[in-house]
Motif scaffolding. Structure first.
Motif, PDB file in Angstrom:
ATOM      1  N   LEU A 157       0.846  -1.140  -0.031  1.00  0.00           N
ATOM      2  CA  LEU A 157       0.074  -0.095  -0.047  1.00  0.00           C
ATOM      3  C   LEU A 157       1.019   1.136   0.010  1.00  0.00           C
ATOM      4  O   LEU A 157       0.349   2.345  -0.096  1.00  0.00           O
ATOM      5  CB  LEU A 157      -0.998   0.031   1.295  1.00  0.00           C
ATOM      6  CG  LEU A 157      -1.884  -1.276   1.377  1.00  0.00           C
ATOM      7  CD1 LEU A 157      -2.586  -1.218   2.733  1.00  0.00           C
ATOM      8  CD2 LEU A 157      -2.748  -1.307   0.058  1.00  0.00           C
ATOM      9  N   GLY A 158       2.163   1.066   0.211  1.00  0.00           N
ATOM     10  CA  GLY A 158       3.117   2.151   0.351  1.00  0.00           C
ATOM     11  C   GLY A 158       3.565   2.643  -1.075  1.00  0.00           C
ATOM     12  O   GLY A 158       2.800   2.332  -2.211  1.00  0.00           O
ATOM     13  N   PRO A 159       4.428   3.547  -1.285  1.00  0.00           N
ATOM     14  CA  PRO A 159       4.775   4.183  -2.426  1.00  0.00           C
ATOM     15  C   PRO A 159       5.618   3.149  -3.471  1.00  0.00           C
ATOM     16  O   PRO A 159       5.680   3.727  -4.557  1.00  0.00           O
ATOM     17  CB  PRO A 159       6.057   5.176  -1.951  1.00  0.00           C
ATOM     18  CG  PRO A 159       6.633   4.678  -0.864  1.00  0.00           C
ATOM     19  CD  PRO A 159       5.332   4.054  -0.024  1.00  0.00           C
ATOM     20  N   GLY A 247      14.494  -0.139   6.898  1.00  0.00           N
ATOM     21  CA  GLY A 247      13.872   0.878   5.969  1.00  0.00           C
ATOM     22  C   GLY A 247      14.663   2.330   6.105  1.00  0.00           C
ATOM     23  O   GLY A 247      14.678   3.132   5.224  1.00  0.00           O
ATOM     24  N   LEU A 248      15.242   2.529   7.409  1.00  0.00           N
ATOM     25  CA  LEU A 248      16.132   3.812   7.334  1.00  0.00           C
ATOM     26  C   LEU A 248      17.263   3.471   6.415  1.00  0.00           C
ATOM     27  O   LEU A 248      17.659   4.560   6.103  1.00  0.00           O
ATOM     28  CB  LEU A 248      16.477   3.946   8.815  1.00  0.00           C
ATOM     29  CG  LEU A 248      15.515   4.496   9.977  1.00  0.00           C
ATOM     30  CD1 LEU A 248      16.125   4.361  11.370  1.00  0.00           C
ATOM     31  CD2 LEU A 248      14.933   5.854   9.515  1.00  0.00           C
ATOM     32  N   ALA A 249      17.882   2.310   6.533  1.00  0.00           N
ATOM     33  CA  ALA A 249      19.112   1.978   5.478  1.00  0.00           C
ATOM     34  C   ALA A 249      18.689   2.386   4.135  1.00  0.00           C
ATOM     35  O   ALA A 249      19.451   3.178   3.444  1.00  0.00           O
ATOM     36  CB  ALA A 249      19.557   0.775   5.828  1.00  0.00           C
ATOM     37  N   LEU A 250      17.616   1.873   3.841  1.00  0.00           N
ATOM     38  CA  LEU A 250      17.024   2.278   2.448  1.00  0.00           C
ATOM     39  C   LEU A 250      16.708   3.562   2.227  1.00  0.00           C
ATOM     40  O   LEU A 250      17.148   4.273   1.102  1.00  0.00           O
ATOM     41  CB  LEU A 250      15.899   1.392   1.953  1.00  0.00           C
ATOM     42  CG  LEU A 250      15.781  -0.219   1.874  1.00  0.00           C
ATOM     43  CD1 LEU A 250      14.607  -0.675   1.789  1.00  0.00           C
ATOM     44  CD2 LEU A 250      16.713  -0.483   0.744  1.00  0.00           C
ATOM     45  N   GLY A 257      10.807   7.157  -0.125  1.00  0.00           N
ATOM     46  CA  GLY A 257       9.848   6.306   0.524  1.00  0.00           C
ATOM     47  C   GLY A 257      10.313   4.715   0.941  1.00  0.00           C
ATOM     48  O   GLY A 257       9.752   3.983   1.108  1.00  0.00           O
ATOM     49  N   GLY A 258      11.804   4.727   1.347  1.00  0.00           N
ATOM     50  CA  GLY A 258      12.501   3.502   1.503  1.00  0.00           C
ATOM     51  C   GLY A 258      11.970   2.887   2.887  1.00  0.00           C
ATOM     52  O   GLY A 258      12.165   1.895   3.129  1.00  0.00           O
ATOM     53  N   PHE A 260       9.071   2.479   3.935  1.00  0.00           N
ATOM     54  CA  PHE A 260       7.874   1.365   3.726  1.00  0.00           C
ATOM     55  C   PHE A 260       8.336   0.093   3.017  1.00  0.00           C
ATOM     56  O   PHE A 260       7.888  -0.665   3.178  1.00  0.00           O
ATOM     57  CB  PHE A 260       7.174   2.096   2.680  1.00  0.00           C
ATOM     58  CG  PHE A 260       6.487   3.277   3.123  1.00  0.00           C
ATOM     59  CD1 PHE A 260       5.039   3.155   3.744  1.00  0.00           C
ATOM     60  CD2 PHE A 260       6.997   4.431   2.771  1.00  0.00           C
ATOM     61  CE1 PHE A 260       4.433   4.503   4.358  1.00  0.00           C
ATOM     62  CE2 PHE A 260       6.046   5.528   3.440  1.00  0.00           C
ATOM     63  CZ  PHE A 260       4.945   5.736   4.197  1.00  0.00           C
ATOM     64  N   ALA A 261       9.513  -0.068   2.796  1.00  0.00           N
ATOM     65  CA  ALA A 261      10.348  -1.234   2.113  1.00  0.00           C
ATOM     66  C   ALA A 261      11.201  -2.088   2.774  1.00  0.00           C
ATOM     67  O   ALA A 261      11.646  -3.201   2.508  1.00  0.00           O
ATOM     68  CB  ALA A 261      11.085  -0.605   0.739  1.00  0.00           C
ATOM     69  N   GLY A 262      11.406  -1.646   4.353  1.00  0.00           N
ATOM     70  CA  GLY A 262      12.384  -2.347   5.112  1.00  0.00           C
ATOM     71  C   GLY A 262      11.821  -3.732   5.176  1.00  0.00           C
ATOM     72  O   GLY A 262      12.613  -4.603   5.422  1.00  0.00           O
ATOM     73  N   ALA A 263      10.560  -3.955   5.494  1.00  0.00           N
ATOM     74  CA  ALA A 263       9.942  -5.063   5.763  1.00  0.00           C
ATOM     75  C   ALA A 263      10.208  -6.136   4.626  1.00  0.00           C
ATOM     76  O   ALA A 263      10.225  -7.367   4.795  1.00  0.00           O
ATOM     77  CB  ALA A 263       8.556  -5.012   6.001  1.00  0.00           C
ATOM     78  N   VAL A 264      10.196  -5.375   3.091  1.00  0.00           N
ATOM     79  CA  VAL A 264      10.276  -6.365   2.109  1.00  0.00           C
ATOM     80  C   VAL A 264      11.642  -6.912   2.096  1.00  0.00           C
ATOM     81  O   VAL A 264      11.737  -8.065   1.714  1.00  0.00           O
ATOM     82  CB  VAL A 264       9.923  -5.580   0.936  1.00  0.00           C
ATOM     83  CG1 VAL A 264      10.279  -6.377  -0.470  1.00  0.00           C
ATOM     84  CG2 VAL A 264       8.769  -5.124   0.982  1.00  0.00           C
ATOM     85  N   VAL A 265      12.676  -6.097   2.479  1.00  0.00           N
ATOM     86  CA  VAL A 265      14.042  -6.566   2.346  1.00  0.00           C
ATOM     87  C   VAL A 265      14.180  -7.575   3.463  1.00  0.00           C
ATOM     88  O   VAL A 265      14.740  -8.655   3.397  1.00  0.00           O
ATOM     89  CB  VAL A 265      14.925  -5.498   2.706  1.00  0.00           C
ATOM     90  CG1 VAL A 265      16.512  -5.815   2.443  1.00  0.00           C
ATOM     91  CG2 VAL A 265      14.896  -4.504   1.212  1.00  0.00           C
ATOM     92  N   LEU A 266      13.615  -7.350   4.965  1.00  0.00           N
ATOM     93  CA  LEU A 266      13.705  -8.130   5.641  1.00  0.00           C
ATOM     94  C   LEU A 266      12.977  -9.476   5.467  1.00  0.00           C
ATOM     95  O   LEU A 266      13.333 -10.745   5.854  1.00  0.00           O
ATOM     96  CB  LEU A 266      13.108  -7.580   7.078  1.00  0.00           C
ATOM     97  CG  LEU A 266      13.248  -8.262   8.355  1.00  0.00           C
ATOM     98  CD1 LEU A 266      14.695  -8.645   8.633  1.00  0.00           C
ATOM     99  CD2 LEU A 266      12.487  -7.704   9.552  1.00  0.00           C
TER     100      LEU A 266
END
Length: 360
Positions: A157-159, A247-250, A257-258, A260-266
């Motif tokens: 649902l994020g960017p 997410g902070l690293a992205l 909008g990184g 929102f994507a931290g969970a994806v990488v994790l």
């Protein structure tokens, strides 16, 4: 059939270590090089100038420091979470040090046996049967996985909704796997103990009977919706902290909008390193994290920096805390390094519990 002698087993271990090292190096190299298998030109093509990459690394400290702190917070957060699956009250200090030793073994030693070590030491220090302790750890990890899958689904649902559409197939497989594992654990929690009692009445297979009884106790939290919901609630905090760290690293490497994507990488990391004992864990980490960062729009250089610094940050933060717990517990590193000794000791606990009646 003749069993291999000690020398043969040693050579098999050496061969496995060499194969794992080679595979890990090959996977790790993909973060920094492209493999040219066409036969024309160089075999390895750098993705970016390596000298400039090294020179730019200090500029990432702005996000690396909070990443370190968030990753370090996983030890106390998991110590809190663990009590929700343990029937016996264990002091927080003891749980903290056992989790710390587990993450030390997971990150600093080969084999990824941190969770087994945690359950083994719980049995040794708190007299909780090994199988029960391992079951309680398993429920914690399963609920973390379920929580992570929920965060990954919400990230659509994020960017990055359009970009994430490419991963719908993989997400469906992961969610199906999660649902299947939850269903299996719930079934075991409900039926393992009755099956053990049924075997007891028949006076047959006492080892299997005791094993099922201990499994049922270890997974006892999964017998009720309230118990599972409680564990899920306490799992939100370590999962959210780790997802926020990535997410902070992205965001720090320039991906809008990184957060929102931290969970994806994790999630990709968790699936890639799900099996303990896989000898190419570090290579898999670099391959997965750099590939995921590039897929989300990072430059090859930024993706390599993301993989390198998140790996070093995770290892540095958790190994440092874990080493303090190892020192506090007066354990010897050379004993923890001997995975075979740990496996034999754990097997001894299982065999002992298989002939001892389970306590209510």
């Amino acid at each position: 059939m003749r069993l291999p002698n000690a020398g043969g087993r040693t050579w098999l271990k050496v061969l496995g270590a060499v194969v794992g090292l080679v595979l890990s190096v090959l996977l790790l190299s993909t973060a920094f090089f492209k493999w040219n298998l066409s036969g024309a030109g160089d075999l390895l093509i750098p993705r970016f100038p390596l000298r400039q990459f090294v020179a730019d690394l200090p500029g990432h400290l702005v996000w690396l420091v909070p990443f370190l702190l968030l990753q370090a917070s996983l030890v106390p957060l998991r110590a809190v979470q663990w009590q929700s699956t343990l029937r016996k009250p264990i002091p927080f200090k003891e749980r903290y040090h056992l989790v710390g030793i587990g993450v030390f073994v997971h990150n600093a030693l080969p084999g990824k046996l941190g969770e087994v070590t945690r359950a083994f030491l719980l049995a040794r220090t708190q007299h909780v049967p090994f199988i029960r302790g391992l079951g309680s750890v398993g429920v914690c990890k399963l609920m973390e996985f379920a929580c992570l899958m929920l965060l990954v689904a919400l990230s659509f649902l994020g960017p990055f909704g359009t970009t994430m559409a490419h991963f719908q197939g993989q997400l469906k497989v992961a969610i199906s796997l999660c649902i299947g594992l939850v269903a299996l654990v719930v079934l075991l929690a409900h039926w393992a103990a009755p099956l053990g009692r049924w075997l007891h009445k028949r006076h047959s297979l006492p080892r299997v009977e005791s094993f099922f009884a201990h499994v049922g106790e270890g997974l006892g939290t999964a017998r009720s919706f309230k118990g599972m919901a409680k564990v899920f609630f306490f799992s939100i905090f370590p999962v959210s902290a780790s997802a926020l760290a990535y997410g902070l690293a992205l965001h720090g490497i320039g991906i809008p909008g990184g957060l929102f994507a931290g969970a994806v990488v994790l999630g990709a990391i968790s699936l890639g390193q799900a099996l303990p004992g896989v000898p190419a864990g570090m290579g898999i980490y670099y391959f997965v994290t750099s590939w995921a960062a590039r897929s989300l729009g990072a430059s090859p250089e930024a993706a390599a920096a993301f993989a390198t610094l998140t790996h070093l940050g995770t290892v540095l933060s958790q190994v440092s805390l874990g080493a303090l717990s190892v020192h506090h517990s007066k354990l010897r590193i050379r004993d923890l390094r001997k995975g075979g000794r740990l496996a034999n000791a754990a097997a001894h606990h299982v065999a002992h519990e298989a002939v001892e009646p389970a306590q209510p």
